[in-house]
Design a protein around this motif. Structure first.
Motif, short mmCIF file in Angstrom:
data_model
loop_
_atom_site.label_atom_id
_atom_site.label_comp_id
_atom_site.label_asym_id
_atom_site.label_seq_id
_atom_site.Cartn_x
_atom_site.Cartn_y
_atom_site.Cartn_z
N ILE A 469 0.83 -1.20 0.00
CA ILE A 469 0.00 0.00 0.00
C ILE A 469 0.88 1.26 0.00
O ILE A 469 1.83 1.36 0.77
N ILE A 470 0.54 2.18 -0.88
CA ILE A 470 1.20 3.49 -0.94
C ILE A 470 0.24 4.49 -0.30
O ILE A 470 -0.86 4.70 -0.81
N ILE A 471 0.64 5.09 0.80
CA ILE A 471 -0.23 6.08 1.42
C ILE A 471 0.02 7.45 0.78
O ILE A 471 1.05 7.69 0.15
N SER A 472 -0.95 8.34 0.94
CA SER A 472 -0.85 9.64 0.30
C SER A 472 0.24 10.49 0.94
O SER A 472 0.24 10.69 2.16
N PRO A 473 1.17 11.03 0.15
CA PRO A 473 2.22 11.88 0.70
C PRO A 473 1.78 13.34 0.84
O PRO A 473 2.50 14.16 1.38
N LEU A 474 0.57 13.66 0.30
CA LEU A 474 0.09 15.04 0.27
C LEU A 474 -1.38 15.09 0.66
O LEU A 474 -2.07 14.07 0.63
N ALA A 509 6.54 10.77 3.58
CA ALA A 509 6.93 9.50 2.97
C ALA A 509 5.71 8.60 2.79
O ALA A 509 4.97 8.37 3.75
N PRO A 510 5.50 8.06 1.58
CA PRO A 510 4.32 7.21 1.33
C PRO A 510 4.51 5.79 1.82
O PRO A 510 3.57 5.00 1.80
N PHE A 511 5.73 5.44 2.24
CA PHE A 511 6.03 4.12 2.78
C PHE A 511 7.38 4.18 3.48
O PHE A 511 8.06 5.21 3.45
N LYS A 560 17.44 6.66 4.92
CA LYS A 560 16.32 5.79 5.24
C LYS A 560 15.16 6.65 5.77
O LYS A 560 15.38 7.59 6.54
N VAL A 561 13.94 6.31 5.37
CA VAL A 561 12.76 7.05 5.83
C VAL A 561 11.71 6.05 6.32
O VAL A 561 11.71 4.89 5.90
N VAL A 562 10.84 6.53 7.18
CA VAL A 562 9.74 5.70 7.66
C VAL A 562 8.43 6.30 7.15
O VAL A 562 8.33 7.50 6.90
N GLN A 563 7.43 5.45 7.00
CA GLN A 563 6.13 5.87 6.48
C GLN A 563 5.57 7.04 7.30
O GLN A 563 5.53 7.01 8.52
N GLY A 564 5.17 8.09 6.59
CA GLY A 564 4.60 9.26 7.23
C GLY A 564 5.61 10.32 7.61
O GLY A 564 5.24 11.43 8.01
#
Length: 616
Positions: A469-474, A509-511, A560-564
């Motif tokens: 799942i790709i969450i909305s970044p905006l 971040a979307p994921f 490295k990034v975390v979702q959100g």
């Protein structure tokens, strides 16, 4: 992809390095300006591994290579002697004469809007203070603060000379010298004393240049054209000194003899035309302006009317035009507030709240694109309410004493004749739009079309555990890629996905994954999830031309990034003021590795909502 080999083949098939004038790149494409476009072998380039599409647009030979464009770009620089300074130069798409005029006006005036508004508010507060007896015009405090507030308007041609030079590509320092000459004490004395002045026997028609607009813009446009000519004529050893010398010696007399009188005549015609319409029926003028202003904003045509406001101030020392557009602005804010009060949907409320606040301060794009135009009826109600308020303001005869973006903070600039009726018209439009929208302009979706609050929360809890799942970044309205005004994205040449019209200037971040690309201009970012999904997020269309202005990316390549997680921020208001489309594509660039990419059905999205699902 072998970047070195691809770069070598591209250079070879576009006619070699000698055929390249300049090269820039955006998030997905290389943009070449070539000496001879016929030497470029388009059919050979399109066959190269890694090339997605080849286009000839506005004199640019554009090669779409996707998210790896930065690596290919760097490799081309390694293999050629192209200078880095040339890589920032760009040319816009070919436009009609009307669109070109709008672009020129917005490019000249938008850099000044913030300062104009600030000085305008101060000027309005001083007018209010004098009217209430708090200050007199003889007080030292008034004299000093009035000088601070009025200097920008009095010396407006000097400021316009600088911004026009930036827009037309002239030396800004030469442009400022030309403008300053118009205010030189000896010239001003001749005008004030109504003395006769001639230039080698040619009589000079002296006019008042303070607060004028058109003469200096004409002068700097010609200056830019002549500067190119003189730079090509003079040898390199002397052109640095002789080009400014020639331009100053030539353009100051020409401005006084030609551009000043011509510009003044055009200004008088413009003022007379506006007066004819306004004097014949201020009610009709106010209603038409109030009803149509936001429609003009949608198409970006409102920039073409900015000179009317400035010209009115120059000719009449008061501008009724700005007063009549104020109800239209407040009406859209009122319509959005009506939606916010009526809706029970969390998503709609989260969009409507900040859009209402922005509208009250004069920025209606979030309200229009996020709510009113999306649901149609609120927009129509806003236009009708704006017409009613505009008619009342027209009757009042109120006008601004300085330039300002109509909103709560700039209301003092309208203080004077008809001010209280003006306020009545403005807030009547606001409340009519709010009440009418609440009762007639917005209806909730049926229950089976909505997701309950508990279901939404459950979804959000499960998202972080679902790597498909790709969450909305905006946050903002969601549109199909085919509706994006860019052939590469709309054709899905980069990959499938959706586009979002953001109303909040934050990117998340979307994921969970890593940053695989951050472009030098910070308007685009590439990410790869822990599950191998590659996403390109492109903030705005053609925003590479802003050269990084208004963008602040907070992550770096390889991080490295975390979702959100907050990835960066951008100034929506400033970007749209510059005339750019803020629509932001979110694209899966390696969709060929998966079975299918499914977009959600939401028409509005909030950061963290489900946006895309990748079927493995």
């Amino acid at each position: 992809m072998d970047y070195a080999q691809l770069a070598k083949e591209i250079i070879k098939n576009i006619g070699g390095e000698d055929n390249i004038i300049s090269l820039v790149h955006c998030t997905t494409r290389l943009r070449f300006k070539l000496k001879n476009n016929d030497l470029a072998n388009k059919s050979s380039v399109i066959k190269l591994p890694g090339v997605i599409k080849v286009m000839m647009i506005a004199g640019q030979f554009q090669i779409v290579v996707g998210i790896e464009v930065n690596d290919v770009y760097k490799e081309i620089l390694k293999q050629t002697q192209l200078e880095e300074t040339m890589n920032r130069k760009h040319t816009g798409q070919k436009r009609s004469l009307f669109n070109e005029a709008i672009d020129i006006i917005s490019g000249i005036f938008t850099p000044l809007l913030g300062t104009l508004a600030g000085a305008g508010i101060l000027k309005g507060l001083l007018i209010l203070a004098v009217s209430l007896g708090m200050l007199t015009e003889a007080d030292g405090a008034y004299i000093i603060l009035h000088a601070a507030a009025d200097s920008l308007f009095y010396f407006l041609p000097i400021h316009l000379a600088f911004t026009a030079a930036k827009k037309f590509g002239a030396d800004p320092h030469v442009a400022v010298v030309i403008a300053c000459a118009l205010f030189y004490p000896d010239i001003s004395l001749e005008y004030n004393e109504e003395l006769e002045l001639s230039f080698f026997g040619i009589p000079v028609v002296l006019i008042k240049y303070a607060t004028s607009v058109i003469p200096i813009i004409l002068a700097i446009y010609v200056t830019a054209k002549l500067e190119t000519v003189f730079n090509n004529v003079y040898p390199k050893t002397i052109k640095k000194f002789f080009t400014p010398l020639t331009l100053i010696a030539l353009m100051v007399p020409l401005t006084l003899l030609v551009f000043g009188p011509i510009g003044n005549t055009v200004s008088e015609w413009l003022a007379s035309g506006y007066s004819f319409v306004y004097d014949n029926s201020a009610i009709v003028a106010g209603a038409l302006i109030g009803a149509s202003w936001q429609i003009l904003v949608i198409f970006g045509l409102h920039w073409g009317l900015v000179p009317i406001a400035l010209n009115n101030l120059s000719q009449f020392e008061i501008d009724t035009f700005t007063a009549m557009i104020t109800p239209a602005i407040f009406a859209q804010a009122g319509a959005v507030l009506g939606v916010w009060l009526k809706t029970k949907q969390r998503k709609v409320k989260s969009i409507a709240a900040p859009a209402t606040i922005a509208g009250l301060f004069g920025v209606t794009e979030p309200a229009i694109y996020g709510i009113t135009l999306r649901y149609k009826k609120p927009f129509i109600i806003g236009c009708i309410a704006g017409a009613i308020g505009g008619a009342i303001v027209g009757i009042s005869g109120a006008g601004s004493k300085s330039v300002g973006l109509p909103g709560l903070t700039t209301l003092p600039i309208f203080f004077g004749q008809g001010f209280w009726l003006f306020l009545f018209g403005v807030f009547l439009a606001y409340f009519i739009a709010m009440i009418a929208t609440y009762f007639f302009g917005y209806h909730e979706q049926t229950e089976d079309e909505k997701i309950s609050e508990s279901e939404a929360l459950s979804e959000n809890e499960n998202k972080e555990h679902d790597d498909s799942i790709i969450i909305s970044p905006l946050t903002g309205p969601v549109i199909s890629l085919e509706d994006v005004d860019d052939d590469v994205f709309s054709s899905e040449a980069i990959g499938p996905g959706v586009a979002i019209i953001p109303i909040k200037g934050s990117l998340h971040a979307p994921f969970s994954g890593s940053v695989t690309s951050v472009f030098p201009t910070n308007h685009g970012i590439g990410l790869t999830s822990d599950a191998g999904i590659k996403v390109l997020i492109h903030i705005g269309i053609e925003t590479v031309r802003l050269d990084g202005k208004y963008f602040d990316m907070k992550v770096k390549y390889g991080e490295k990034v975390v979702q959100g997680q907050l990835l960066g921020s951008f100034d929506i208001e400033a970007i749209t003021r510059e005339g750019f489309d803020i629509t932001s594509p979110v694209v899966i660039t390696n969709s060929h590795e998966f079975l299918e990419v499914i977009s959600g059905e939401a028409e509005n999205t909030v950061t963290g909502d489900r946006l895309l699902t990748v079927i493995k």
